[in-house]
Design a protein around this motif. Structure first.
Motif, mmCIF file in Angstrom:
data_model
loop_
_atom_site.group_PDB
_atom_site.id
_atom_site.type_symbol
_atom_site.label_atom_id
_atom_site.label_comp_id
_atom_site.label_asym_id
_atom_site.label_seq_id
_atom_site.Cartn_x
_atom_site.Cartn_y
_atom_site.Cartn_z
ATOM 1 N N LYS A 50 0.830 -1.206 0.000
ATOM 2 C CA LYS A 50 0.000 0.000 0.000
ATOM 3 C C LYS A 50 0.863 1.255 0.000
ATOM 4 O O LYS A 50 1.719 1.456 0.854
ATOM 5 C CB LYS A 50 -0.933 0.009 1.201
ATOM 6 N N ASP A 66 -1.050 -6.273 -12.104
ATOM 7 C CA ASP A 66 -2.435 -5.867 -11.891
ATOM 8 C C ASP A 66 -2.846 -6.112 -10.440
ATOM 9 O O ASP A 66 -3.472 -5.254 -9.800
ATOM 10 C CB ASP A 66 -3.342 -6.654 -12.841
ATOM 11 N N ALA A 67 -2.463 -7.265 -9.903
ATOM 12 C CA ALA A 67 -2.841 -7.609 -8.530
ATOM 13 C C ALA A 67 -2.186 -6.673 -7.520
ATOM 14 O O ALA A 67 -2.810 -6.294 -6.518
ATOM 15 C CB ALA A 67 -2.469 -9.058 -8.241
ATOM 16 N N ARG A 70 -4.011 -3.396 -7.505
ATOM 17 C CA ARG A 70 -5.288 -3.521 -6.805
ATOM 18 C C ARG A 70 -5.107 -3.671 -5.292
ATOM 19 O O ARG A 70 -6.025 -3.353 -4.526
ATOM 20 C CB ARG A 70 -6.082 -4.701 -7.365
ATOM 21 N N ARG A 71 -3.946 -4.139 -4.889
ATOM 22 C CA ARG A 71 -3.668 -4.286 -3.463
ATOM 23 C C ARG A 71 -3.383 -2.926 -2.818
ATOM 24 O O ARG A 71 -3.329 -2.813 -1.603
ATOM 25 C CB ARG A 71 -2.501 -5.255 -3.262
ATOM 26 N N ALA A 93 -5.890 -3.895 -18.297
ATOM 27 C CA ALA A 93 -5.941 -2.807 -17.320
ATOM 28 C C ALA A 93 -7.021 -1.800 -17.682
ATOM 29 O O ALA A 93 -7.734 -1.292 -16.803
ATOM 30 C CB ALA A 93 -4.583 -2.128 -17.223
ATOM 31 N N THR A 98 -8.150 -0.999 -13.825
ATOM 32 C CA THR A 98 -7.133 -1.118 -12.779
ATOM 33 C C THR A 98 -6.413 0.212 -12.588
ATOM 34 O O THR A 98 -5.864 0.762 -13.542
ATOM 35 C CB THR A 98 -6.108 -2.201 -13.150
#
Length: 236
Positions: A50, A66-67, A70-71, A93, A98
């Motif tokens: 983050k 991508d993950a 999103r995290r 994306a 995203t």
């Protein structure tokens, strides 16, 4: 770092042919989709994504990039030398909406020369065993990360068990991967990766194995690094 392009044209062609299938969870990339939550959670537990600036070396179609975006990463830059894979990553994306992720066709070595010490987290997963000079990629990763930042690698050990499991088992018996995905001679022993990492100025923090049970169709992280393994390093 090498001034020549650290890439194998045959390897690029191999994955470019499959590029349109990157985001099909039942395709040849099914194993990557299955292990992605495991590696994402492991990275996030150690580095806390983050708000971080991240570069994903050898991102392919962007499954991990991508993950991570999103995290909650503040910026994710996925880099690769496969034009087709990057096109798929950008399209996904855009369609998925995203945030904070972009992709660029550039080598790790070139980006390291352009943006040294700019990233909090550097990932290079399932890529080192596909390039002619993996040690050059390790040096580039170390150059890209800022002091105190994290570098994550994953690759395949080189021993008789890994040949049996990663090539014979995965490619010929279980058909989890297309035949010819991996070359045994390019597998990397942990001792070799440790030497390259130390020479690049990185401290090893943690090593984890990645295992698969074909009877239960389950993947998990463990202490067994005899086949697939992941490494977390930190720059002092």
């Amino acid at each position: 770092m090498s001034q020549t392009l650290n890439a194998d044209p045959q390897e690029l062609a191999k994955f470019s042919e499959l590029a349109h299938r990157w985001w099909d969870p039942e395709s040849e990339f099914k194993p990557l989709h299955r292990i992605n939550p495991l590696r994402l959670d492991w990275i996030d537990r150690l580095a806390t994504l983050k708000g971080k600036r991240v570069v994903d070396i050898g991102c392919g179609g962007g499954i991990l990039s991508d993950a991570m975006a999103r995290r909650g990463a503040a910026e994710v830059l996925g880099i690769d030398l496969s034009t087709k894979a990057l096109s798929v990553a950008r399209l996904h994306a855009m369609e998925a909406g995203t945030p904070h992720v972009e992709y660029r066709e550039v080598s790790a070595e070139t980006l390291a020369a352009e943006r040294p010490g700019e990233f909090d987290v550097v990932t290079c997963m399932e890529m080192l065993e596909h390039v002619p000079q993996p040690d050059s990629v390790v040096r580039a990763a170390a150059a890209l990360v800022k002091p105190g930042g994290w570098v994550f690698f994953s690759t395949i050990n080189r021993n008789p068990k890994s040949f049996l499991f990663a090539i014979v088992g995965a490619e010929y018996v279980l058909r989890l991967l297309p035949r010819g995905t991996h070359e045994y001679a390019r597998f990397i022993r942990p001792s070799e990766l440790a030497g390259w990492s130390r020479a690049a100025g990185l401290d090893w923090v943690q090593t984890r194995g990645l295992e698969y049970n074909p009877l239960t169709d389950r993947y998990w992280l463990s202490d067994d690094v005899s086949v697939n393994y992941l490494v977390a390093c930190r720059k002092p």
